[in-house]
Design an enzyme around this catalytic site. Sequence first.
Site, PDB file in Angstrom:
ATOM      1  N   GLU A 143       0.819  -1.215   0.000  1.00  0.00           N
ATOM      2  CA  GLU A 143       0.000   0.000   0.000  1.00  0.00           C
ATOM      3  C   GLU A 143       0.858   1.272   0.000  1.00  0.00           C
ATOM      4  O   GLU A 143       0.611   2.203   0.767  1.00  0.00           O
ATOM      5  CB  GLU A 143      -0.937   0.006   1.215  1.00  0.00           C
ATOM      6  CG  GLU A 143      -2.023  -1.041   1.158  1.00  0.00           C
ATOM      7  CD  GLU A 143      -3.045  -0.906   2.280  1.00  0.00           C
ATOM      8  OE1 GLU A 143      -4.221  -1.214   2.041  1.00  0.00           O
ATOM      9  OE2 GLU A 143      -2.656  -0.494   3.387  1.00  0.00           O
ATOM     10  N   GLU A 153      -6.993  -7.211  -0.424  1.00  0.00           N
ATOM     11  CA  GLU A 153      -7.467  -7.122   0.954  1.00  0.00           C
ATOM     12  C   GLU A 153      -8.935  -6.726   0.921  1.00  0.00           C
ATOM     13  O   GLU A 153      -9.269  -5.589   0.577  1.00  0.00           O
ATOM     14  CB  GLU A 153      -6.690  -6.088   1.784  1.00  0.00           C
ATOM     15  CG  GLU A 153      -5.284  -6.477   2.139  1.00  0.00           C
ATOM     16  CD  GLU A 153      -4.632  -5.463   3.067  1.00  0.00           C
ATOM     17  OE1 GLU A 153      -5.359  -4.615   3.639  1.00  0.00           O
ATOM     18  OE2 GLU A 153      -3.400  -5.505   3.216  1.00  0.00           O
TER      19      GLU A 153
END
Length: 720
Positions: A207, A284
Amino acid sequence: MITKVLSSIGLRCHRRHLLPVLLLVATTAMGGTSSPVTMETESTAAPLSKEVSSLPELTAEQMSVAKGIRAAELHYPRIPRPYWEHRIKMCKALGMNAVCMYVFWNIHEQQEGVFDFSGQNDIAAFVRLCQKHGMKVIVRPGPYVCAEWEMGGLPWWLLKKRDIKLREEDPYFIERVKRFEEKVGEQLAPLTADKGGPIVMVQVENEYGSYGQNKPYVSHVRDILRKVGFDKVLLFQCDWSTNFELNALPDLLWTMNFGTNADVLKQFTRLKELRPESPMMCSEYWSGWFDGWGTEHQTRPSTAMVKGIKTMLDNDISFSLYMTHGGTSFAQWAGANNKGFAPDCTSYDYDAPINEQGAATPKYYELRNLLQQYSDVKLPAVPKAIPVITLPAITFTEMMPLLRAGNVPEARKCRDIQPMELFDQGYGSIMYTTTLPAVKAGAVLSISNLCDYGIIYIDGEEAGRLYRRDNGGSALRLERDVKEGATLDIFVEAMGRINYSKLINDPKGITGSVTLATTSGKDELTYNLKDWEVCLFPIVEGAALDTLLSDMSAIPVPTAAAQPAVKEAVSEPDREPAILSQAQKQCPAYYRSSFNVKKIGDTYLDMSSWGKGLVWVNGHCLGRFWEVGPQQTLYLPGCWLKKGKNEIVVLDIVGPTAEAAPSAKGAKAKYPVIRGVAAPVNDMLRKDRMPKVMKAVRTPAKPSAAPAASQANDAAPGAK
């Protein structure tokens, strides 16, 4: 207006996402033609070049691997090793065909250059167990992992280099990343799919779009992973649909992260514009949320989760369910959020389909029913639940005060106050001692960057408690006159380091200055306190804990029968007035006892009558407790118990209350106790137990470790 736009772009309204979304909303509301806002965190990037937008050179086999993934996120350090196989089988029975796992750098290299991949840290054994049960594996080796984990998985000793730039092309940081990933490669590269193993995908960084824009750094991490043996496995990078273009590399697969209330298909709109033929994957998909100390317990409805997964199944979108089983952040491994400072609870239950203890929840069965509909074969039977037991009251009659003469470790000296890391300690507590000038009552003691919980003593008497606040400063107004040469002790407990944003550079102890402000006639005087003595109180486990306690002198726990109670206001009937006032004056302290077990099983230790600290059972550290809640119990795995006598140790820096228990002479005295209960208590919030914020005081200096933009990056109760 804002709500409608948020809904239209498919974002769950996590405050972590709020800043970039509001920038987008503001631009939209003004017609969508305003100049872009320049910021170091999330932003809307310019269109990708033709080279970047081209498909990575994926083989047909790799392409098929990226499709049809139904992964369960599991974290091996959050599950006791004897339970690894049970949790994997639970995921298999749920209908998953893969396990997604982070590799946590800081648990494998707790001291620089000393690597541990044995026992609980044996990641190769974990991967082989997945393969044994027919599960593919997706490896996410960092170096940064977030995960509500201490410092996002980065090791504390990096902070000994004061000018280090984390997650950038800092030469020292890159060199240490390279050495760590080489060790990971030694463990896992032999288990990639091309060599007959189960590892089918490996993630590059994590991320990064929420941290900054730095393609050279991300490229460097990619190259390191290829060189350590992941050159023939599909590499990918994950981000959000709002920022993935910031660091997208042309030779990696791009995946999206989002939560249960997002418009699933809209999360892939931009990806499909850039790469029409690319496999779609949610790397995710957040099944729930996590808890922070002093905040409300978090849950998420199963209906939204199941609906989103059905949409992905119907549209050939692969996914990894974060978390399928959250587990427990044992010992000191729970991290902290970056909204000022918001430490995470020990329980990482996450309201996941498989609960903290490994049992199937209603959410599990709802999802299993859905996944069965999309399976060509009957799913395996759900594994038998691990037994749960209760424990009668464990009474504590012995304590070892940390600050008692003979128990205090040898002091070190320094002119200026320094953080814990510079004394070569990563976790635990630290005490700073100096002498004070003479001041009148009303003087203000200010600590710039207290990290994280402080107890202030003057000549051995507690003067107050301070807790880290949003601006990093804490202040205490002294209620009594102080004589010249009085001793000031500041005992500081370090909680988890921030695991998200630029604020992951989060040294512990006191990282700023300590001043004492008073008045002299018409003048205001401020003393910048110097010449400190420093004592260290590290967190240890196993044999090291036995050695530590054997070197300390113990005293009986003072009881209500031995002295009168101190009357003071309390807000709840379950916490008596300070009947252990003398014992609490002896805190911080270790408490030690033992208990017998006839039948082995999991249990939860009820810590609701204790203050703040850590618990060990048979040398295993169960994690932190804190009376503020919402978590009031600690999960004790049955695999760490034994039939017969078991040892328990509690470190409480605040002090427990007590209840009546028979004394050796048969009379009832009051002692602190712990019971083992059958179910967790994760929703009892007691904010009144927080140290009070002092008002109408000159504001202490704000921290300078991070730019204002990064401080505003996340207003969420979390980082996922």
